[in-house]
Design a protein around this motif. Structure first.
Motif, short mmCIF file in Angstrom:
data_model
loop_
_atom_site.label_atom_id
_atom_site.label_comp_id
_atom_site.label_asym_id
_atom_site.label_seq_id
_atom_site.Cartn_x
_atom_site.Cartn_y
_atom_site.Cartn_z
N VAL A 160 0.84 -1.20 0.00
CA VAL A 160 0.00 0.00 0.00
C VAL A 160 0.89 1.26 0.00
N ASP A 161 0.47 2.26 -0.76
CA ASP A 161 1.17 3.55 -0.87
C ASP A 161 2.47 3.49 -1.65
N HIS A 162 2.78 2.37 -2.25
CA HIS A 162 4.01 2.33 -3.05
C HIS A 162 3.78 2.88 -4.46
N GLY A 163 2.49 3.15 -4.78
CA GLY A 163 2.22 3.87 -6.03
C GLY A 163 1.52 3.08 -7.12
N LYS A 164 0.79 2.05 -6.75
CA LYS A 164 0.11 1.22 -7.76
C LYS A 164 -0.91 2.04 -8.55
N THR A 165 -1.78 2.73 -7.82
CA THR A 165 -2.83 3.50 -8.48
C THR A 165 -2.22 4.63 -9.32
N SER A 166 -1.21 5.31 -8.75
CA SER A 166 -0.56 6.40 -9.48
C SER A 166 0.04 5.89 -10.77
N LEU A 167 0.63 4.71 -10.71
CA LEU A 167 1.29 4.14 -11.88
C LEU A 167 0.25 3.79 -12.96
N ILE A 183 11.27 7.04 -7.95
CA ILE A 183 12.70 7.24 -8.17
C ILE A 183 13.05 8.73 -8.12
N ASP A 184 12.01 9.60 -8.25
CA ASP A 184 12.22 11.05 -8.18
C ASP A 184 12.48 11.53 -6.76
N ARG A 185 12.13 10.71 -5.78
CA ARG A 185 12.29 11.14 -4.38
C ARG A 185 13.77 11.21 -4.00
N SER A 228 8.99 6.72 -12.15
CA SER A 228 8.29 7.66 -11.29
C SER A 228 6.91 7.89 -11.88
N ALA A 229 5.92 7.56 -11.10
CA ALA A 229 4.55 7.75 -11.56
C ALA A 229 4.21 9.24 -11.61
N ILE A 230 4.98 10.04 -10.87
CA ILE A 230 4.69 11.47 -10.83
C ILE A 230 5.35 12.22 -11.99
P1 GDP Z 1 -1.10 2.65 -3.86
O1 GDP Z 1 -1.67 2.54 -2.50
O2 GDP Z 1 -0.01 1.65 -4.08
O3 GDP Z 1 -2.13 2.63 -4.96
O4 GDP Z 1 -0.35 4.06 -3.93
P2 GDP Z 1 -0.83 5.43 -4.55
O5 GDP Z 1 -0.76 5.39 -6.03
O6 GDP Z 1 -2.11 5.84 -3.93
O7 GDP Z 1 0.35 6.38 -4.08
C1 GDP Z 1 0.58 6.67 -2.72
C2 GDP Z 1 1.24 8.04 -2.57
O8 GDP Z 1 2.52 8.07 -3.19
C3 GDP Z 1 0.44 9.15 -3.23
O9 GDP Z 1 0.49 10.27 -2.41
C4 GDP Z 1 1.19 9.40 -4.52
O10 GDP Z 1 1.05 10.72 -4.97
C5 GDP Z 1 2.61 9.10 -4.13
N1 GDP Z 1 3.40 8.62 -5.28
C6 GDP Z 1 3.08 7.57 -6.09
N2 GDP Z 1 4.02 7.40 -7.03
C7 GDP Z 1 4.95 8.36 -6.82
C8 GDP Z 1 6.19 8.72 -7.47
O11 GDP Z 1 6.64 8.09 -8.43
N3 GDP Z 1 6.89 9.75 -6.94
C9 GDP Z 1 6.46 10.47 -5.86
N4 GDP Z 1 7.20 11.46 -5.43
N5 GDP Z 1 5.29 10.16 -5.23
C10 GDP Z 1 4.55 9.13 -5.70
#
Ligand code: GDP
Length: 473
Positions: A81-88, A182-184, A216-218
């Motif tokens: 959770v929060d590793h960025g699945k949805t963002s990706l 990876i942008d962090r 980086s999903a961002i």
């Molecule tokens: P999920 O729970 O795996 O679906 O994660 P989310 O996609 O909801 O992402 C969790 C948080 O990480 C959110 O606040 C996103 O904006 C942030 N996030 C996701 N991908 C990236 C990324 O590549 N870079 C940065 N800086 N933040 C990211």
């Protein structure tokens, strides 16, 4: 209908029912046993629909090699959770769907397709996470060809990362690691790679064969590389389907829509689904009234790996249900009704939980080398490891214990899902199942066993294994 099939007069059948004390009207449903009695009374032979008949109607003919065409891969994104699945998922969709293209705005229908720069089409399941993946698998639909494991570069391999790895392994689906964020500034991708080694995931940068891509999903960095990595993995898998046959697909989402009635998103797995096709899907059936793609457009047909919303169902199926196109309405209804009845009986029987011995016996019946899959949860890492090691020592050429997943903490619904999908029991060592997990286990007939002494656990499994061996002789 009964009269019709026996080519008897309706009035005569109603009369026969009455003499048997059943005051039925022409359109009333009667139960199978009554029907059987009446049929025999009329001197006809009863043929009850069986699993085998269902198999016959749903054609299982092998596809001719010349009919097989390559098809897009279907990808599920998993990770902690929060590793960025949805963002990706969003980033991929936004980057690859050209705005202004007919119907430009994408619809959330449970899956979407994108095209890589080099022209490969990829189908992504839009529900990230392994809960969906596992519940589909437990219903018989193996939809995913490739798992993208997302791990945040500024974090580490976390419990759900490990779960995802184990789910992918249990389903024997190849993995690609996306090292996200990876942008962090705090990103340390090599730590992720080293962490993964401990879970037997050896990425290419560590001289293994699991592709790893920094993304980086961002910022969108590495997204194209990730898509190309997926395309490459797909090429290796040589995924093929026969677009000319009657369609077969899996439901990935379904709901009752106020305006449109029951709607199911189906991912076609083989064949081509067309408007007007008659189909059975799980315990439901229907005729395709309309097909709507991931861009909200109405389409006439959907080929392999294409996700579409299907309208024209008689009821709402469940995610993971398999859709098959059949020839006639009557066949579709018959199969659906047969399944409904079979499911009811199964639910009734599931009350009695499956025992370890039964599971062993099932494993034996399935394969030459029998494998007992198990899931282990323990209070501390040390115990979990000790149990896994002991389990792996049990068995010989004929029987093997396979630990699908081991972890620390209470037994959760996810553990039950994984266990059910693979026919495994769950062992809790100094931990309990939470309430939801207990309920689910009861419903699905998954056995949970609790232990506080490792020796007892090992001994039970050994006994079950040896019982199996002696039964074999
Ligand atoms: P999920 O729970 O795996 O679906 O994660 P989310 O996609 O909801 O992402 C969790 C948080 O990480 C959110 O606040 C996103 O904006 C942030 N996030 C996701 N991908 C990236 C990324 O590549 N870079 C940065 N800086 N933040 C990211």
């Amino acid at each position: 209908e009964l009269a019709n099939r026996m080519t008897e007069r309706v009035a005569d059948v109603v009369k026969a029912l009455m003499t048997n004390g059943i005051m039925a009207t022409q359109n009333q449903t009667i139960d199978a046993d009554t029907a059987e009695l009446i049929i025999e009374e009329f001197g006809h032979t009863v043929v009850r629909v069986s699993d085998a008949d269902v198999e016959d109607v749903i054609q299982t003919v092998e596809d001719k090699p010349e009919d097989l065409k390559s098809r897009p891969p279907i990808i599920t994104i998993m990770g902690h959770v929060d590793h960025g699945k949805t963002s990706l998922l969003d980033a991929i969709r936004n980057a690859k769907v050209v705005a202004g293209e007919a119907g430009g705005i994408t619809q959330h229908i449970g899956a979407y397709q994108v095209k890589t720069d080099s022209g490969t089409v990829l189908s992504f399941l839009d529900t990230p996470g392994h809960a969906a993946f596992t519940s589909m698998r437990s219903r018989g639909a193996q939809v995913t060809d490739i798992v993208v494991l997302v791990v945040a570069a500024d974090d580490a391999v976390m419990p759900q990362t490990v779960e995802a790895i184990n789910h992918a392994k249990a389903a024997e689906v190849p993995m690609i690691v996306a090292i996200n964020k990876i942008d962090r500034p705090a990103a340390n991708p090599d730590k992720v790679r080293t962490d993964l080694l401990q879970h037997e995931v050896i990425v290419e940068k560590m001289s293994g064969d699991v592709q790893d891509v920094e993304v980086s999903a961002i910022t969108g960095q590495g997204l194209d590389d990730l898509l190309e990595a997926i395309a490459l993995q797909a090429e290796i898998l040589e995924l093929k389907a026969n677009p000319t046959r009657a369609a077969e697909g899996a439901v990935i989402e379904a709901q009752l829509d106020v305006g449109r009635g029951p709607v199911a998103t189906v991912l076609v797995q083989n064949g081509t689904l067309r408007q007007g096709d008659i189909f059975v899907v799980g315990e439901q059936y229907g005729k395709v009234r309309a097909l709507i793609n991931d861009k909200g457009e109405r389409v006439k047909e959907a080929g392999p790996a294409v996700p579409v919303e299907v309208l024209g169902l008689n009821g709402t199926p469940e995610a993971g249900d398999v859709l098959n196109v059949v020839e006639t309405d009557a066949q579709a209804r018959e199969i659906a009704e047969y399944r409904e009845k079979a499911a009811k009986e199964k639910r009734a029987a599931a009350g009695a939980a499956t025992t370890l011995e039964q599971l062993m016996a099932n494993a034996k019946a399935d394969e030459n080398v029998s494998e007992l899959p198990i899931v282990v949860k323990a209070d501390v890492q040390g115990s979990a490891e000790a149990i896994v090691q002991a389990m792996e020592k049990i068995g010989n050429d004929e029987v093997r214990v396979r630990v699908l997943h081991s972890g620390v903490g209470a037994i959760t619904e996810t553990d039950i899902g994984l266990a059910e999908a693979s026919g495994a029991p769950v062992f809790g060592f100094n931990v309990r199942a939470n309430a939801t997990a207990r309920n689910t286990a009861n419903q699905k007939g998954v056995e949970i066993r609790y232990y506080s002494v490792i020796y007892d656990l090992v001994d039970d499994v050994k006994k079950a294994a040896s019982g199996l061996l002696s039964a074999e002789i």
